[in-house]
Design a protein around this motif. Structure first.
Motif, PDB file in Angstrom:
ATOM      1  N   VAL A 127     -25.408 -27.928 -32.285  1.00 16.46           N
ATOM      2  CA  VAL A 127     -25.089 -27.678 -30.874  1.00 16.46           C
ATOM      3  C   VAL A 127     -25.804 -26.412 -30.421  1.00 16.46           C
ATOM      4  O   VAL A 127     -26.261 -25.608 -31.243  1.00 16.46           O
ATOM      5  CB  VAL A 127     -23.563 -27.539 -30.656  1.00 16.46           C
ATOM      6  N   SER A 128     -25.894 -26.221 -29.114  1.00 16.63           N
ATOM      7  CA  SER A 128     -26.639 -25.075 -28.585  1.00 16.63           C
ATOM      8  C   SER A 128     -25.761 -23.864 -28.294  1.00 16.63           C
ATOM      9  O   SER A 128     -26.263 -22.756 -28.132  1.00 16.63           O
ATOM     10  CB  SER A 128     -27.365 -25.490 -27.295  1.00 16.63           C
ATOM     11  N   TYR A 129     -24.443 -24.045 -28.238  1.00 19.39           N
ATOM     12  CA  TYR A 129     -23.571 -22.956 -27.806  1.00 19.39           C
ATOM     13  C   TYR A 129     -23.061 -22.084 -28.961  1.00 19.39           C
ATOM     14  O   TYR A 129     -22.334 -21.124 -28.744  1.00 19.39           O
ATOM     15  CB  TYR A 129     -22.386 -23.504 -27.006  1.00 19.39           C
TER      16      TYR A 129
ATOM     17  N   ASN B  98     -17.373 -34.228 -30.260  1.00 19.92           N
ATOM     18  CA  ASN B  98     -16.464 -34.376 -29.119  1.00 19.92           C
ATOM     19  C   ASN B  98     -16.139 -33.037 -28.457  1.00 19.92           C
ATOM     20  O   ASN B  98     -15.580 -32.997 -27.370  1.00 19.92           O
ATOM     21  CB  ASN B  98     -15.174 -35.115 -29.519  1.00 19.92           C
ATOM     22  N   HIS B  99     -16.524 -31.912 -29.111  1.00 15.72           N
ATOM     23  CA  HIS B  99     -16.330 -30.598 -28.498  1.00 15.72           C
ATOM     24  C   HIS B  99     -17.436 -30.248 -27.513  1.00 15.72           C
ATOM     25  O   HIS B  99     -17.284 -29.330 -26.709  1.00 15.72           O
ATOM     26  CB  HIS B  99     -16.287 -29.519 -29.573  1.00 15.72           C
TER      27      HIS B  99
ATOM     28  N   ASP C  55     -24.331 -32.122 -19.792  1.00 12.84           N
ATOM     29  CA  ASP C  55     -25.713 -31.894 -20.233  1.00 12.84           C
ATOM     30  C   ASP C  55     -25.777 -31.611 -21.725  1.00 12.84           C
ATOM     31  O   ASP C  55     -26.685 -32.079 -22.417  1.00 12.84           O
ATOM     32  CB  ASP C  55     -26.328 -30.742 -19.441  1.00 12.84           C
ATOM     33  N   GLU C  56     -24.808 -30.848 -22.223  1.00 15.75           N
ATOM     34  CA  GLU C  56     -24.781 -30.552 -23.657  1.00 15.75           C
ATOM     35  C   GLU C  56     -24.534 -31.830 -24.461  1.00 15.75           C
ATOM     36  O   GLU C  56     -25.212 -32.087 -25.469  1.00 15.75           O
ATOM     37  CB  GLU C  56     -23.697 -29.521 -23.962  1.00 15.75           C
TER      38      GLU C  56
ATOM     39  N   VAL D  85     -27.244 -33.351 -27.079  1.00 10.00           N
ATOM     40  CA  VAL D  85     -26.910 -33.501 -28.496  1.00 10.00           C
ATOM     41  C   VAL D  85     -27.128 -34.941 -28.954  1.00 10.00           C
ATOM     42  O   VAL D  85     -27.659 -35.186 -30.049  1.00 10.00           O
ATOM     43  CB  VAL D  85     -25.455 -33.059 -28.758  1.00 10.00           C
ATOM     44  N   VAL D  86     -26.741 -35.919 -28.135  1.00 12.44           N
ATOM     45  CA  VAL D  86     -26.933 -37.325 -28.488  1.00 12.44           C
ATOM     46  C   VAL D  86     -28.423 -37.650 -28.576  1.00 12.44           C
ATOM     47  O   VAL D  86     -28.869 -38.352 -29.501  1.00 12.44           O
ATOM     48  CB  VAL D  86     -26.239 -38.248 -27.466  1.00 12.44           C
ATOM     49  N   GLU D  87     -29.212 -37.124 -27.640  1.00 15.97           N
ATOM     50  CA  GLU D  87     -30.661 -37.355 -27.676  1.00 15.97           C
ATOM     51  C   GLU D  87     -31.274 -36.775 -28.952  1.00 15.97           C
ATOM     52  O   GLU D  87     -32.103 -37.419 -29.601  1.00 15.97           O
ATOM     53  CB  GLU D  87     -31.326 -36.732 -26.454  1.00 15.97           C
TER      54      GLU D  87
END
Length: 328
Positions: free
Chosen positions: A112-114, A122-123, A131-132, A136-138
């Motif tokens: 994740v980016s955060y 799911n968080h 967008d997040e 993440v799925v991409e």
């Protein structure tokens, strides 16, 4: 004027009035649908198309993907803290009118980016927004996510009820909390038509199995919803479905795109739907449960989805070259 002529004229006038009424009804319904979808429209911060696309796709002409995001918007999880409780990515191939669906387990351990460490997928909706989740799925499946449809639990319940229920073979006796977390839904085993609350209970429960089986049930229910939608025998059912959307859905599919997509999927005898499931293993870290996805499973499904979208390898090659240039 003879009786026959009067009867003929009367019949003609009645027919014209009826035809005018039907035309007005359809026009009115079309306007209601356009208004509902327009009010639900919410673009992604990234813009009109995925970074894995050179330009925006057209659902009436191109193969596309849609990410369905089921969000838990209960009283204890409002606003930005809402969890993405169900994630299903569907790719649509216009040539053979087929759909490939893959369910992403909610506890999947992903980058994740955060934060520096990985987190449950799911968080991502709660900490980074749509967008997040899309990003993440991409990155996980290496496919573009062209569109998304975000539904909360009540929108799901209302949609199923507007369809008159969905057919499902319930594998076991089930008692599950309802959409408000205040009541209890009781379902007997066997083939039956589930109402909205019952369908939601089946989609949410993990009492008798695991996240993988839960994902399979979600895809089966989604497939049943698609089948029910495409088999509408009355235009009034569409009106009920439109009204059920209200303010409980957001999407970046415009009304014109939705219309073209509907015409595309109903233009023949129906859609061929194939389901996929990501595999993995249980993982405990700092006393927290995660689902550690199997890299081979990710790779195999990624190839399947890219093939289904008929995406060539140019993006992959360019991405690898960029990674090499950056020393990754």
């Amino acid at each position: 004027m003879s009786f026959k002529k009067k009867l003929l004229i009367g019949t003609l006038v009645t027919f014209l009035l009826a035809a005018g009424g039907v035309t007005y009804y359809f026009f009115n319904l079309y306007q209601e649908a356009e208004k509902a979808v327009t009010e639900s429209y919410q673009d992604l911060e990234r813009g009109e198309h995925s970074e894995q696309r050179e330009e925006e796709v057209d659902p009436s002409e191109d193969n596309i993907s849609i990410l369905f995001v089921g969000v838990d918007d209960s009283d204890t999880r409002q606003g930005t803290s809402s969890l993405a409780d169900a994630l299903v990515l569907a790719t649509f191939n216009k040539d053979d009118l087929s759909v490939n669906m893959v369910s992403i387990p909610r506890d999947s351990y992903v980058d994740v980016s955060y934060q520096y460490s990985k987190d449950k997928i799911n968080h991502t909706h709660g900490f980074g927004g749509l967008d997040e989740t899309v990003s993440v799925v991409e990155d996980l499946l290496d496919v573009p996510v062209d569109y998304y449809v975000r539904l909360d639990f009540m929108a799901f319940v209302d949609t199923v009820d507007a369809l008159g229920g969905v057919d499902f073979d319930v594998p076991y006796y089930l008692e599950e909390t309802d959409s408000t977390d205040q009541g209890t839904v009781v379902i007997q085993p066997g083939e039956q038509t589930l109402n909205g609350e019952e369908a939601l209970a089946m989609a949410r429960t993990r009492q008798h199995d695991n996240d993988l089986e839960r994902g399979n049930r979600q895809m089966e229910i989604l497939e049943s919803i698609i089948d029910q939608t495409l088999s509408f025998s009355s235009i009034t059912r569409y009106n009920s479905l439109i009204q059920s959307i209200g303010d409980r859905m957001t999407t970046n599919i415009s009304f014109d795109q939705l219309v073209s997509l509907h015409e595309y999927v109903t233009g023949n005898d129906g859609l061929e739907i194939e389901q996929h499931q990501l595999e993995g293993n249980d993982l405990w870290a700092n006393d927290i449960y995660y689902f550690d996805l199997d890299e081979r499973s990710i790779s195999d499904i990624s190839k399947e989805l890219r093939s289904h979208l008929q995406i060539d390898s140019q993006y992959v090659e360019a991405k690898n070259e960029d990674d090499e240039d950056q020393g990754l």
